[in-house]
Scaffold this motif. Structure first.
Motif, PDB file in Angstrom:
ATOM      1  N   PHE A  40      -3.957  -8.646  -1.700  1.00  0.00           N
ATOM      2  CA  PHE A  40      -2.860  -7.920  -2.207  1.00  0.00           C
ATOM      3  C   PHE A  40      -3.512  -7.073  -3.427  1.00  0.00           C
ATOM      4  N   TYR A  41      -4.385  -7.411  -3.962  1.00  0.00           N
ATOM      5  CA  TYR A  41      -5.259  -6.280  -4.954  1.00  0.00           C
ATOM      6  C   TYR A  41      -5.828  -5.301  -4.516  1.00  0.00           C
ATOM      7  N   LEU A  42      -6.175  -5.243  -3.313  1.00  0.00           N
ATOM      8  CA  LEU A  42      -6.679  -4.210  -2.599  1.00  0.00           C
ATOM      9  C   LEU A  42      -5.454  -3.297  -1.969  1.00  0.00           C
ATOM     10  N   ARG A  43      -4.552  -3.985  -1.491  1.00  0.00           N
ATOM     11  CA  ARG A  43      -3.372  -3.337  -1.094  1.00  0.00           C
ATOM     12  C   ARG A  43      -2.660  -2.468  -2.091  1.00  0.00           C
ATOM     13  N   ALA A  44      -2.597  -3.239  -3.353  1.00  0.00           N
ATOM     14  CA  ALA A  44      -1.846  -2.764  -4.488  1.00  0.00           C
ATOM     15  C   ALA A  44      -2.561  -1.412  -5.069  1.00  0.00           C
ATOM     16  N   ARG A  45      -3.718  -1.299  -4.556  1.00  0.00           N
ATOM     17  CA  ARG A  45      -4.468   0.073  -4.793  1.00  0.00           C
ATOM     18  C   ARG A  45      -4.306   1.141  -3.946  1.00  0.00           C
ATOM     19  N   GLU A  60      -5.901 -14.389  -0.208  1.00  0.00           N
ATOM     20  CA  GLU A  60      -4.687 -13.356  -0.146  1.00  0.00           C
ATOM     21  C   GLU A  60      -4.572 -12.742  -1.475  1.00  0.00           C
ATOM     22  N   ASP A  61      -5.270 -13.296  -2.641  1.00  0.00           N
ATOM     23  CA  ASP A  61      -5.161 -12.649  -4.023  1.00  0.00           C
ATOM     24  C   ASP A  61      -5.900 -11.202  -3.978  1.00  0.00           C
ATOM     25  N   GLY A  62      -7.183 -11.404  -3.296  1.00  0.00           N
ATOM     26  CA  GLY A  62      -7.916 -10.312  -2.871  1.00  0.00           C
ATOM     27  C   GLY A  62      -7.301  -9.237  -2.241  1.00  0.00           C
ATOM     28  N   VAL A  75      -8.497  -9.486 -10.139  1.00  0.00           N
ATOM     29  CA  VAL A  75      -8.913 -10.119  -9.159  1.00  0.00           C
ATOM     30  C   VAL A  75     -10.352  -9.926  -8.856  1.00  0.00           C
ATOM     31  N   ARG A  88      -3.498  -2.460   5.013  1.00  0.00           N
ATOM     32  CA  ARG A  88      -3.961  -3.822   5.278  1.00  0.00           C
ATOM     33  C   ARG A  88      -5.124  -4.176   6.146  1.00  0.00           C
ATOM     34  N   GLU A 142       0.726  -1.312   0.071  1.00  0.00           N
ATOM     35  CA  GLU A 142      -0.056  -0.084  -0.082  1.00  0.00           C
ATOM     36  C   GLU A 142       0.819   1.089   0.105  1.00  0.00           C
ATOM     37  N   LEU A 199     -12.703  -4.766   4.945  1.00  0.00           N
ATOM     38  CA  LEU A 199     -13.474  -4.583   3.690  1.00  0.00           C
ATOM     39  C   LEU A 199     -13.923  -6.193   3.095  1.00  0.00           C
ATOM     40  N   LEU A 200     -13.080  -6.951   3.197  1.00  0.00           N
ATOM     41  CA  LEU A 200     -13.029  -8.462   2.754  1.00  0.00           C
ATOM     42  C   LEU A 200     -13.992  -9.035   3.758  1.00  0.00           C
TER      43      LEU A 200
END
Ligand SMILES: Nc1ncnc2c1ncn2[C@@H]1O[C@H](COP(=O)(O)OP(=O)(O)O)[C@@H](O)[C@H]1O
Ligand SMILES: [Mg+2]
Lengths: 251, 425
Positions: B375-380, B371-373, A90, B384, A75, B390-391
């Motif tokens: 990472f996707y959110l964190r990459a945006r 985990e993939d979800g 994803v 954490r 992040e 949210l998940l």
């Protein structure tokens, strides 16, 4: 802007070296393309740069605007201006696309100490950008990427990129699975963001995306290394002759 | 058949600690219920439906103490227009309640209703029906010994929800409440329940939903950490009727929520859903039994459990389709999100189908945050903690969406968000 030096990466879980010393510099305002056969390590490079778990950096460095990327959480890298358009976006059931986008924009702003975007402003901006990517209101309401076609997922990636206004954009095979019209939309979306202060790293298999997004530099990746770097003509050479001769030359 | 001695002793010890309310219209029903209870005996760890949940503290003669929970947030449902009915440690509080008058519904207190009453034909009846094929002795105990409750006869579309609000003020309260709801043809009512009720709470709600009428029920349990509760909903559904119930449970050392429904009229719809949030010393059990005994009925069971720090979740859900219940559409899903390796989810999903033209499906899963979800959110750029929350909220969404009223959905999600926020590092 992005400076990668001798980057060596292995899988955390098994003894498998994937990147074997990557050197690459992307300057602000430039578009660099990476081409290469399947399995050469292109996606791995993009994941390692964006902070995905499961990889171990055994040597080398990667800096974004002088900051050590490898030392940051995913992040933090995003807030520092790194964006990866995923090869496989994803699906996140239960999280609305709009909620996701707004939380992303405001999380980054908050991390940078900037003012958060109001919901009215956000709505206005997102509608405008979505429209130019032919993303309808319905798609914005649905859960992130759930039930999206391949092309819709890729356009959704570009919408996120447009909303987040990153400094360095990595596009991992954003063209794969797109028909000609969708590719044009995606390319237009990328070109609209081209700017002196922004760098691009475009990973692709095909020349055709590069017809729309004109690269300044083309790199060929094979077996965890960049084996050749040249101008746009290198992409044409690959298109016509494949990778075999380049790989042989290297060996 | 004689009960095993330990079971007999435990049952008699519990009965001895209680007082059977005398006289009035409910006396025969109470007497019958006491006989049922004596015949069954209170639950024991070896009973088939008590393997995953230890009944000891729910059946003991004396209730284990539970400290009073001091809330630091306004009670849920507080902002909406509703009819408030308040109970303090299981005793009706007239002062804190609204006048028991609302168009389209007759409301009376169980403890007040000494005369012959419409509830006479219903009180204990659905509970008694619900004792086969699976015994629910704590519900029979409730019918026999309930000290209070609300009797509602719904004759029209009730304009605002009826809110049963519970307060827990004594650390040793052992409350037994029995509500009866009769929805007459064409009637429609929404019942909300919230608040810690007692140190130990035994509650039965019998709901008779007539042809072409509707019953909507949304409740929250918590945030009292030391609570023990056994609650029962017994429902009977007429032709083209709708029955929807949703429960959000947060905290509580021991909660067993049972729901026993019988779809008796054609084209009826029953939705039973729940979400629970457990942290540490938390045990939550949803036990559901839905019987299809009419044509073209739909039933859905949607249960989601979020568990951390060694919390335990249990789901036992059954769909029974009788031979004539053709065109049954039955769906059951129970899932847990385990936020660490110490937590556990035990599930016993069951289908028993005697009709041939039916569509029934069930599924049960247990898993960690994707985990993939993540990472996707964190990459945006989502930190954490926010991404995980949210998940987590996304995980329970399917259950929350079973609530028809979107405003209520939002209120429920807000409580879950607050629960998660309190735990974010
Ligand atoms: N998580 C992983 N587990 C096992 N192998 C992996 C993993 N990630 C990458 N690899 C392997 O690393 C190599 C490079 O993969 P990748 O980076 O996806 O290549 P490209 O994107 O260039 O097709 C391949 O041999 C691939 O199988
Ligand atoms: Mg790839």
């Amino acid at each position: 802007m992005l400076e990668i030096k001798n980057l060596q990466v292995k899988l955390e879980e098994e003894d498998k070296q994937i990147l074997k010393g990557v050197d690459l510099t992307v300057e602000a305002g430039k578009v660099h393309a990476i081409m290469g056969p399947n399995g050469s390590g292109k996606s791995t490079l993009s994941y390692v740069l964006s902070g995905k778990d499961g990889y171990e950096v055994t040597d080398g460095s990667a800096e974004l605007l002088g900051e050590d990327l490898l030392d940051m959480d995913a992040e933090e890298r995003a807030a520092a201006g790194l964006f990866l358009a995923f090869q496989y976006p994803v699906e996140i059931p239960g999280v609305g696309n709009m909620t996701f986008l707004r939380t992303a924009v405001n999380s980054q702003r908050k991390a940078r100490g900037e003012e958060e975007m109001s919901s009215t402003e956000f709505l206005k901006v997102v509608r405008e950008k979505a429209k130019s990517l032919k993303i309808d209101a319905e798609m914005l309401k649905r859960p992130v990427n759930v039930g999206f076609s391949g092309g819709e997922k890729k356009r959704n990636e570009i919408l996120q990129m447009a909303m987040l206004e990153p400094k360095l954009c990595i596009l991992d095979e954003t063209d794969s699975g797109l028909d000609v019209d969708a590719m044009k939309l995606v390319a237009d979306g990328v070109n609209a963001l081209r700017d002196e202060g922004r760098g691009f790293l475009v990973i692709t298999h095909y020349q055709r995306l590069l017809d729309h997004i004109k690269p300044d530099v083309v790199h060929i990746m094979h077996d965890g290394r960049i084996i050749k770097t040249g101008g746009p003509e290198l992409a044409l050479e690959v298109e016509n002759e494949g990778y075999a001769h380049l790989i042989e030359e290297e060996a | 058949m004689a009960l095993p001695q330990p079971k007999l002793d435990a049952t008699e010890a519990r009965i001895a600690a209680l007082e059977l309310p005398e006289g009035g219209w409910s006396a025969p029903a109470r007497k019958d219920a006491l006989a049922r209870l004596r015949a069954m005996g209170l639950p024991h760890a070896r009973d088939e439906y008590w393997k995953y949940t230890r009944p000891e503290t729910l059946v003991s003669a004396e209730a284990p103490k539970a400290s009073v929970f001091e809330a630091d947030e306004a009670p849920i449902f507080g902002e909406r227009d509703r009819l408030k009915i308040v109970f303090v440690d299981g005793v009706f509080d007239a002062e804190a309640s609204d006048e028991l008058a609302l168009e389209g519904v007759e409301i009376a207190r169980l403890a007040d209703a000494t005369d012959i009453h419409w509830a006479k034909d219903l009180y204990g009846t659905l509970e008694a029906n619900g004792q086969t094929p699976v015994e629910r002795p704590l519900a029979a105990l409730n019918t026999a010994f309930a000290t209070d409750g609300i009797l509602m006869r719904v004759t029209g579309k009730v304009s605002k929800p009826i809110n049963l609000i519970y307060h827990h003020k004594s650390d040793s309260s052992d409350a037994i409440l029995h509500h009866v709801v009769k929805v007459e043809q064409g009637g429609d009512v929404t019942i909300l329940e919230n608040g810690p009720a007692a140190a130990r709470f035994n509650k039965v709600m019998e709901v008779d939903v007539a042809d072409r009428s509707g019953f909507h029920h949304v409740r929250t349990q918590g945030r009292d950490d030391e609570r023990r509760a056994a609650t029962y909903i017994f429902g009977r559904l007429g032709t083209e009727s709708t029955f929807k119930t949703f429960t959000l449970t947060v905290n509580g050392v021991m909660t067993r929520n049972e729901c026993v429904l019988e779809l008796n009229g054609d084209d009826a719809v029953a939705h039973v859903a729940g979400a629970c949030m457990g942290d540490g010393d938390f045990h939550h059990d949803d036990t559901v039994f839905i019987t299809h005994d009419a044509v073209n009925c739909e039933s859905r069971q949607v249960f989601k459990k979020v568990l951390r720090n060694g919390a335990t979740g249990v789901f036992q859900g059954k769909i029974l389709v009788k031979p004539d219940a053709q065109k049954t559409d039955g769906y059951q899903i129970s899932q847990s999100l385990l936020l660490d390796d110490d937590s556990q989810f035990l599930a016993k999903p069951e289908l028993e189908i005697y009709a041939d033209d039916v569509a029934c499906s069930h599924g049960s899963t247990s898993g960690a945050i994707d985990e993939d979800g993540l990472f996707y959110l964190r990459a945006r750029g989502l930190p954490r903690g926010i991404a995980e929350d949210l998940l987590t909220i996304a995980f329970i969404a399917e259950a929350v969406q079973e609530v028809e009223d979107e405003g209520l959905q939002e209120e429920i999600v807000e409580r879950v968000e607050a629960w998660l926020l309190r735990r974010r590092g």
